[in-house]
Design an enzyme around this catalytic site. Structure first.
Site, PDB file in Angstrom:
ATOM      1  N   ASN A   1      -7.586  -2.944  14.397  1.00 55.30           N
ATOM      2  CA  ASN A   1      -8.965  -3.288  14.033  1.00 55.30           C
ATOM      3  C   ASN A   1      -9.038  -4.494  13.094  1.00 55.30           C
ATOM      4  O   ASN A   1     -10.083  -4.813  12.553  1.00 55.30           O
ATOM      5  CB  ASN A   1      -9.662  -2.084  13.382  1.00 55.30           C
ATOM      6  CG  ASN A   1      -8.989  -1.626  12.089  1.00 55.30           C
ATOM      7  OD1 ASN A   1      -7.998  -2.214  11.656  1.00 55.30           O
ATOM      8  ND2 ASN A   1      -9.512  -0.576  11.479  1.00 55.30           N
TER       9      ASN A   1
ATOM     10  N   HIS B   1      -7.285  -4.777  10.204  1.00 56.39           N
ATOM     11  CA  HIS B   1      -7.055  -4.514   8.777  1.00 56.39           C
ATOM     12  C   HIS B   1      -5.750  -5.151   8.328  1.00 56.39           C
ATOM     13  O   HIS B   1      -4.835  -5.339   9.110  1.00 56.39           O
ATOM     14  CB  HIS B   1      -7.134  -3.022   8.440  1.00 56.39           C
ATOM     15  CG  HIS B   1      -5.959  -2.173   8.838  1.00 56.39           C
ATOM     16  ND1 HIS B   1      -6.090  -0.997   9.541  1.00 56.39           N
ATOM     17  CD2 HIS B   1      -4.631  -2.306   8.609  1.00 56.39           C
ATOM     18  CE1 HIS B   1      -4.893  -0.460   9.706  1.00 56.39           C
ATOM     19  NE2 HIS B   1      -3.987  -1.230   9.166  1.00 56.39           N
TER      20      HIS B   1
ATOM     21  N   GLU C   1      -9.711  -2.172   5.088  1.00 56.38           N
ATOM     22  CA  GLU C   1     -10.319  -1.819   6.367  1.00 56.38           C
ATOM     23  C   GLU C   1     -11.617  -2.604   6.594  1.00 56.38           C
ATOM     24  O   GLU C   1     -12.266  -3.033   5.629  1.00 56.38           O
ATOM     25  CB  GLU C   1     -10.654  -0.323   6.366  1.00 56.38           C
ATOM     26  CG  GLU C   1      -9.427   0.593   6.315  1.00 56.38           C
ATOM     27  CD  GLU C   1      -8.818   0.844   7.698  1.00 56.38           C
ATOM     28  OE1 GLU C   1      -8.852  -0.064   8.563  1.00 56.38           O
ATOM     29  OE2 GLU C   1      -8.301   1.951   7.898  1.00 56.38           O
TER      30      GLU C   1
ATOM     31  N   ASP D   1       0.813  -1.218   0.000  1.00 58.55           N
ATOM     32  CA  ASP D   1       0.000   0.000   0.000  1.00 58.55           C
ATOM     33  C   ASP D   1       0.846   1.266   0.000  1.00 58.55           C
ATOM     34  O   ASP D   1       2.057   1.215   0.179  1.00 58.55           O
ATOM     35  CB  ASP D   1      -0.969  -0.006   1.199  1.00 58.55           C
ATOM     36  CG  ASP D   1      -0.292  -0.423   2.507  1.00 58.55           C
ATOM     37  OD1 ASP D   1       0.944  -0.420   2.573  1.00 58.55           O
ATOM     38  OD2 ASP D   1      -1.014  -0.756   3.464  1.00 58.55           O
TER      39      ASP D   1
HETATM   40  C1  GLP Z   1      -0.664   0.345   8.546  1.00 64.40           C
HETATM   41  C2  GLP Z   1      -0.331  -0.478   7.298  1.00 64.40           C
HETATM   42  C3  GLP Z   1      -0.461  -1.951   7.533  1.00 64.40           C
HETATM   43  C4  GLP Z   1       0.184  -2.324   8.843  1.00 64.40           C
HETATM   44  C5  GLP Z   1      -0.538  -1.671   9.980  1.00 64.40           C
HETATM   45  C6  GLP Z   1       0.072  -1.967  11.334  1.00 64.40           C
HETATM   46  O1  GLP Z   1      -1.899   0.936   8.542  1.00 64.40           O
HETATM   47  N1  GLP Z   1      -1.111  -0.112   6.169  1.00 64.40           N
HETATM   48  O2  GLP Z   1       0.107  -2.655   6.440  1.00 64.40           O
HETATM   49  O3  GLP Z   1       0.166  -3.711   9.019  1.00 64.40           O
HETATM   50  O4  GLP Z   1      -0.576  -0.287   9.793  1.00 64.40           O
HETATM   51  O5  GLP Z   1       1.162  -1.147  11.567  1.00 64.40           O
HETATM   52  P1  GLP Z   1       2.134  -1.281  12.793  1.00 64.40           P
HETATM   53  O6  GLP Z   1       3.019  -2.429  12.489  1.00 64.40           O
HETATM   54  O7  GLP Z   1       2.904   0.006  12.817  1.00 64.40           O
HETATM   55  O8  GLP Z   1       1.303  -1.480  13.988  1.00 64.40           O
END
Ligand code: GLP
Length: 243
Positions: A136, A138, A143, A67
């Site tokens: 959440n 995702h 989402e 992404d």
């Molecule tokens: C972001 C990314 C995800 C990631 C998530 C968790 O929103 N788009 O790909 O897995 O957050 O991030 P973190 O590892 O910083 O908790």
């Protein structure tokens, strides 16, 4: 789904790097599906160590990221392209031409999004997909929703995700509200999936991976339908599991 719980984030990172290294050693031109966020940073550090120790060669490896925020170009220090260069690509012998992150500033977003799916197909699909997980549930920026998208698309970020990601920006209002994300299709078609989670704030989402339910309101639960998913957790992320 296989679960493995580690005493520390460092051990989790080292183990996940060995799994990824195993895929590259078996197939020198492997396609890595990569993720951003704080969780995979330790994994990337371990991959860099393996490269530095001459234990891993990325010269033929290709990568495709999940992404990118809309509105941030690759030079913005919170863009995911910048993150990948900073945390991995600048430190290994991968050919940057073989690394792909969605374009968050494309003039024609619709076309660019469609081309991303064609690109994944032209690469022969993903050999190993690294995933983090949002609090959440995702994955990528897919989402919670009544319906999930199959293909790469523009996603509206939920308030919860904007809040969770605000720690990387000067203020919450600086967090982009939209992102380009791979859809569930290429993720579910990846030959192997490695989901990593660390910290108490992931415990609820992680618990949903063991319940007997699949729901689009927790996108990660769809991974229960995938034949080769390994979930690597530290103790805090696993704290709501009854193992
Ligand atoms: C972001 C990314 C995800 C990631 C998530 C968790 O929103 N788009 O790909 O897995 O957050 O991030 P973190 O590892 O910083 O908790």
């Amino acid at each position: 789904m296989k679960f493995k719980v580690f005493d520390s984030y460092e051990e989790l990172s080292a183990y996940s790097a060995e799994l990824v290294a195993g895929v590259i050693r078996e197939k020198e031109d492997a396609v890595l599906g990569l993720a951003t966020g704080s969780t995979p940073i330790g994994l990337y550090e371990e991959l860099i160590k393996l490269y530095d120790d001459k234990n891993l060669d990325f010269s033929k490896v290709k990568s495709i990221n999940l992404d990118e925020y809309i509105g941030l170009d690759g030079t913005h220090n919170q863009s995911y392209r910048y993150f990948m260069n900073l945390n991995l690509f600048n430190h290994i012998n991968i050919d940057k031409k073989n690394t792909h992150v969605p374009n968050g500033v494309a003039e024609n977003l619709e076309q660019s999004v469609a081309e991303y799916d064609e690109l994944i197909d032209s690469m022969g699909g993903i050999d190993v997909q690294i995933l983090g997980i949002g609090p959440n549930g995702h994955i990528g920026f897919n989402e919670p929703a009544e319906q999930l998208k199959l293909n790469t698309h523009v996603a509206e970020l939920t308030k919860e995700t904007i809040k969770a990601n605000a720690r990387f920006f000067a203020s919450e209002s600086d967090v982009p509200t939209q992102a380009v994300t791979m859809g569930m299709g290429p993720i579910m078609k990846a030959k192997k999936v490695i989901l990593i989670a660390s910290g108490e704030n992931k415990a609820w989402a992680v618990k949903s991976l063991v319940d007997d339910v699949i729901t689009t309101s927790i996108p990660a639960t769809l991974l229960k339908l995938h034949p080769d998913v390994t979930v690597l957790l530290d103790k805090k992320a696993a704290s709501q599991l009854e193992v």
